[in-house]
Design a protein around this motif. Structure first.
Motif, short mmCIF file in Angstrom:
data_model
loop_
_atom_site.label_atom_id
_atom_site.label_comp_id
_atom_site.label_asym_id
_atom_site.label_seq_id
_atom_site.Cartn_x
_atom_site.Cartn_y
_atom_site.Cartn_z
N GLN A 1 3.00 5.75 -2.61
CA GLN A 1 4.25 6.52 -2.52
C GLN A 1 4.18 7.55 -1.39
OE1 GLN A 1 7.45 6.34 -4.21
NE2 GLN A 1 6.45 4.30 -4.32
N GLN A 2 3.69 7.05 -0.24
CA GLN A 2 3.64 7.89 0.96
C GLN A 2 3.56 6.98 2.19
OE1 GLN A 2 0.10 10.21 0.28
NE2 GLN A 2 -1.20 8.79 1.40
N GLU B 1 0.83 -1.21 0.00
CA GLU B 1 0.00 0.00 0.00
C GLU B 1 0.87 1.26 0.00
OE1 GLU B 1 -3.60 2.08 2.61
OE2 GLU B 1 -2.58 0.28 3.35
N SER B 2 1.92 1.25 0.83
CA SER B 2 2.83 2.39 0.88
C SER B 2 3.51 2.61 -0.46
CB SER B 2 3.87 2.18 1.99
OG SER B 2 4.81 3.23 2.01
N PRO C 1 7.99 4.43 1.93
CA PRO C 1 8.80 3.93 0.82
C PRO C 1 10.12 4.70 0.69
CG PRO C 1 7.06 5.34 0.00
CD PRO C 1 6.84 5.20 1.48
N ILE C 2 11.18 3.99 0.29
CA ILE C 2 12.49 4.60 0.05
C ILE C 2 12.80 4.45 -1.43
CG2 ILE C 2 14.96 4.49 0.57
CD1 ILE C 2 14.24 3.35 3.30
N SER C 3 13.25 5.53 -2.04
CA SER C 3 13.56 5.49 -3.47
C SER C 3 14.61 4.43 -3.77
CB SER C 3 14.05 6.87 -3.95
OG SER C 3 14.39 6.82 -5.30
N THR C 4 14.30 3.50 -4.70
CA THR C 4 15.22 2.40 -5.05
C THR C 4 15.32 2.25 -6.56
OG1 THR C 4 13.37 0.86 -4.87
CG2 THR C 4 14.73 1.14 -2.92
N GLU C 5 15.62 3.32 -7.24
CA GLU C 5 15.66 3.28 -8.70
C GLU C 5 16.73 2.33 -9.24
OE1 GLU C 5 16.15 7.22 -10.04
OE2 GLU C 5 14.17 7.92 -9.38
N ASP C 6 17.85 2.22 -8.50
CA ASP C 6 18.95 1.38 -8.97
C ASP C 6 18.95 0.01 -8.31
OD1 ASP C 6 19.47 2.48 -6.51
OD2 ASP C 6 21.63 2.67 -6.84
N ARG C 7 17.82 -0.37 -7.65
CA ARG C 7 17.77 -1.66 -6.96
C ARG C 7 16.61 -2.51 -7.50
NH1 ARG C 7 21.06 -1.81 -2.61
NH2 ARG C 7 21.86 0.18 -1.85
#
Length: 343
Positions: free
Chosen positions: A57-58, A52-53, A81-87
């Protein structure tokens, strides 16, 4: 934590988390939720709120009970949520607060309230609860009797309860309830209901608000009492008083009421006084000296003379002259009875 399809991987934990799981900080490094013996149903709950988070995105906040060796702990949790663009896998920040002590206090308070409501039940007062979010209503048995419903059938939906409120009171009831839920003030209102058999009852209800962790109203705890007998007695008394007033105002004499502790204070005088002396009841009540001013000077001494003991206890009959608004001299016969209080 890092969340994959099969695992919840702890990337970092503070000392309080290690203490909660009764492990050392070293043992906590790179642990999986399964290593911490977290029950699968709780892991599923965590995953639900992680998803859900991530979708919103909150941060998402929830509460749950976590079993530990020393008992059940009530936790208030926020996952973000923590940004994980490279993961490959999603990462989240998980913050939990142990609110077991507060929940215990709330439970104790709730039990105390319930005991109070049970004692009120002995006095034929019903108690009820209202869940704000779901509109779920819970009634004690006396409430069913008050509404003329069968307890075996269970509580009716909230919408059906509102429909039972008398049409002339329905909007006022809902407006009062909305104000309570908006500002958190206690609910106190009298209203009428129409039972399924067509009988109308007068009710009075009072409720207190219980708030959630965000300060919003979550639940109402209240009592309701059937005041029909009292209302009917009041209406009968009011009708009797109206008949009495109608009779008094049709009599060819002015009827008045005055306070013996303040002889110049006229608390009531009938409209006939205007026909007699030309002054309206309103003028008499707004000018406490009018009566004394209108008495003929030659009669004032005997009118204002100290009354005999029996007159102080019973009343008096006197005849004297008064001036009308037009300056005419009017002979009056003043007959008064004394009304005593409980002393």
């Amino acid at each position: 934590v890092e969340v994959s399809e099969d695992h919840i991987h702890h990337i970092w934990d503070n000392a309080a988390t290690a203490q909660f799981f009764q492990k050392s900080p070293v043992e906590m490094q790179n642990c999986y939720a399964s290593d911490l013996q977290v029950p699968t149903d709780i892991q599923a709950l965590w995953r639900q709120h992680y998803r859900e988070s991530q979708r919103l995105q909150q941060p998402v906040r929830f509460e749950y009970q976590h079993p530990c060796r020393d008992g059940i702990h009530h936790l208030s949790v926020t996952v973000s949520p923590i940004s994980t663009e490279d993961r490959t896998h999603a990462r989240f920040c998980y913050v939990a607060e142990d609110i077991s002590d507060r929940k215990q206090i709330e439970q104790t308070l709730r039990h105390t309230t319930q005991k109070l409501l049970q004692s009120q039940k002995i006095a034929h007062i019903g108690d009820w609860e209202f869940e704000v979010g779901s509109h779920q209503v819970t009634w004690s048995e006396p409430v069913f009797r008050i509404f003329g419903l069968d307890p075996e059938q269970g509580e009716p939906p909230y919408e059906d309860i509102v429909e039972m409120i008398h049409p002339d009171d329905r909007d006022r009831y809902q407006a009062t309830l909305e104000r309570t839920l908006c500002f958190g003030d206690p609910l106190l209102i009298a209203f009428r209901i129409v039972q399924p058999n067509g009988t109308m009852r007068y009710l009075k209800t009072r409720a207190e608000v219980e708030f959630d962790d965000f300060g919003s109203p979550a639940r109402l705890f209240g009592v309701v009492i059937d005041i029909t007998d009292r209302k009917q007695a009041e209406e009968a008394m009011k009708a009797s008083e109206q008949k009495y007033r109608l009779l008094v105002e049709q009599m060819p004499a002015a009827i008045y009421r005055t306070d013996l502790k303040n002889h110049s204070s006229t608390t009531y005088i009938s409209p006939e006084i205007e026909q007699m002396l030309g002054y309206s009841p309103n003028e008499w009540q707004h000018n406490p000296h009018l009566w004394g001013e209108l008495i003929h000077p030659n009669d004032r001494e005997q009118v204002f003379a100290r009354r005999e003991p029996h007159e102080e206890r019973i009343g008096f009959v006197r005849e004297y002259r008064m001036f009308s608004r037009q300056g005419e001299v009017i002979w009056v016969r003043d007959r008064a009875r004394v009304v005593t209080d409980t002393e």
